[in-house]
Design an enzyme around this catalytic site. Structure first.
Site, PDB file in Angstrom:
ATOM      1  N   LYS A 212       0.755  -1.038   0.044  1.00  0.00           N
ATOM      2  CA  LYS A 212      -0.089  -0.064   0.123  1.00  0.00           C
ATOM      3  C   LYS A 212       0.859   1.333  -0.106  1.00  0.00           C
ATOM      4  O   LYS A 212       0.831   2.006  -0.851  1.00  0.00           O
ATOM      5  CB  LYS A 212      -0.797  -0.190   1.199  1.00  0.00           C
ATOM      6  N   ASP A 230      -6.405   0.989   0.991  1.00  0.00           N
ATOM      7  CA  ASP A 230      -6.547   1.054   1.979  1.00  0.00           C
ATOM      8  C   ASP A 230      -7.725   0.570   2.799  1.00  0.00           C
ATOM      9  O   ASP A 230      -8.620   0.003   1.817  1.00  0.00           O
ATOM     10  CB  ASP A 230      -5.992   2.487   2.525  1.00  0.00           C
TER      11      ASP A 230
END
Length: 344
Positions: A212, A230
């Site tokens: 991420k 996320d």
């Protein structure tokens, strides 16, 4: 003579009596025949008649779960709306719907960008690591003091951990975050000449940096497409039925097949901004959502437009639909700060 007359009278009486009895028996026979005909007709009618089934008692109407129907004083219950898209929609229909949602969000959030303040790749990777389990606003309030004291990876690598912890305390989990940012700074200084690498396989080797964080850096510091999965992204793509996966890596792979690679970075910003402002985790503002007609989960939140407006969250960048200002500085392809775009 008298005997002869009386015998004649007796004979005539017998004849008339026989006639009368014959007439009576004939009447009885005809009556029996008529009764028999009536009985036969009734039986025939009964055979032809369709039997009438007894109706089953009406079922009680299904009652929605209490959570959906619980009355709140002064608030009307949310409307129950059937999903707009069936679970068995074709692959082509799914791709078209997903891309249309992204186009609609692009119009609502024309300047969607990372909401972390940064001026170079190093600041971006550190700020992204610090954003775990806290808000971007809190990180933006903390990083100016951090970067003023430790502007380069070499400076932060040589920092006193206790001093760094004191600066990072407001972000929460400050001890673990201090260890991560000092560790990644040492790795940058020792393994990459003090420069943030521009490859995924190198970034994920840095302490505290996962896929991420790596895609945030690649997409926004180096212009290399990536999908940032996320918590907001995970929640929304599942509500929109783009995928039913729960693992972030599998979500990334599934959603990536729905869009051209060149759209991945902007798509991530659009989805995350929408999740922060309108499509909240606990109570989405369905009645104020610009993509409500395309959303299978419409009705999970407040559908009344006026009440939904009150659920919109005011964050950095203003309200949905405004011509929002871009971040403080974008970076060019080489990772150097570029002048910010003029706000429209």
């Amino acid at each position: 003579m008298k005997k002869t007359a009386s015998s004649k009278d007796a004979a005539s009486e017998k004849i008339s009596a026989k006639k009368a009895s014959g007439t009576a028996s004939a009447k009885k026979a005809s009556a029996k025949k008529a009764t028999a005909k009536k009985a036969t007709a009734k039986k025939a009618a009964a055979k032809k008649a369709v039997p009438v089934k007894r109706q089953a008692p009406a079922k009680k109407p299904a009652v929605a779960p209490k959570k959906a129907t619980a009355a709140v004083k002064g608030v009307a219950p949310a409307k129950t709306v059937a999903p707009k898209q069936p679970r068995d929609e074709s692959r082509t229909a799914l791709v078209r719907r997903a891309r249309r949602i992204d186009r609609e969000l692009a119009e609502v959030y024309p300047y969607a960008h990372p909401e972390l303040d940064f001026e170079n790749p190093f600041q971006l990777v550190v700020a992204t690591v610090l954003s775990a389990q806290t808000t971007d606003l809190r990180v933006n309030q903390t990083t100016p003091a951090l970067f003023a004291k430790y502007p380069t990876p070499e400076d932060l690598a040589a920092a006193n951990p206790e001093e760094v912890e004191e600066i990072l305390r407001p972000t929460g989990f400050f001890r673990a975050k201090t260890k991560s940012v000092i560790g990644l700074s040492k790795a940058l200084a020792e393994d990459f000449g003090g420069e943030v690498p521009g490859r995924l396989e190198d970034l994920v080797k840095l302490p505290g940096v996962g896929r991420k964080t790596a895609f945030v850096v690649l997409g926004n510091a180096f212009g290399r497409p990536g999908i940032t999965v996320d918590t907001h992204f995970q929640r929304l793509v599942r509500r929109w039925r783009w995928t039913e996966e729960t693992d972030p890596d599998k979500i990334e792979a599934a959603v990536g097949t729905l869009f051209p690679k060149s759209d991945w970075t902007d798509l991530s910003h659009h989805v995350i901004w929408h999740g922060r402002r309108i499509c909240h985790a606990r109570k989405p503002a369905c009645g104020a959502c610009p993509i409500a007609p395309l959303c299978p989960a419409y009705g999970e939140g407040e559908t009344d437009p006026e009440k939904a407006k009150k659920l919109l969250k005011y964050e950095k960048g203003g309200l949905p639909g405004q011509r929002l200002k871009p971040p403080r500085a974008y970076l060019d392809a080489g990772g150097k700060p570029a002048p910010p775009l003029a706000a429209g």
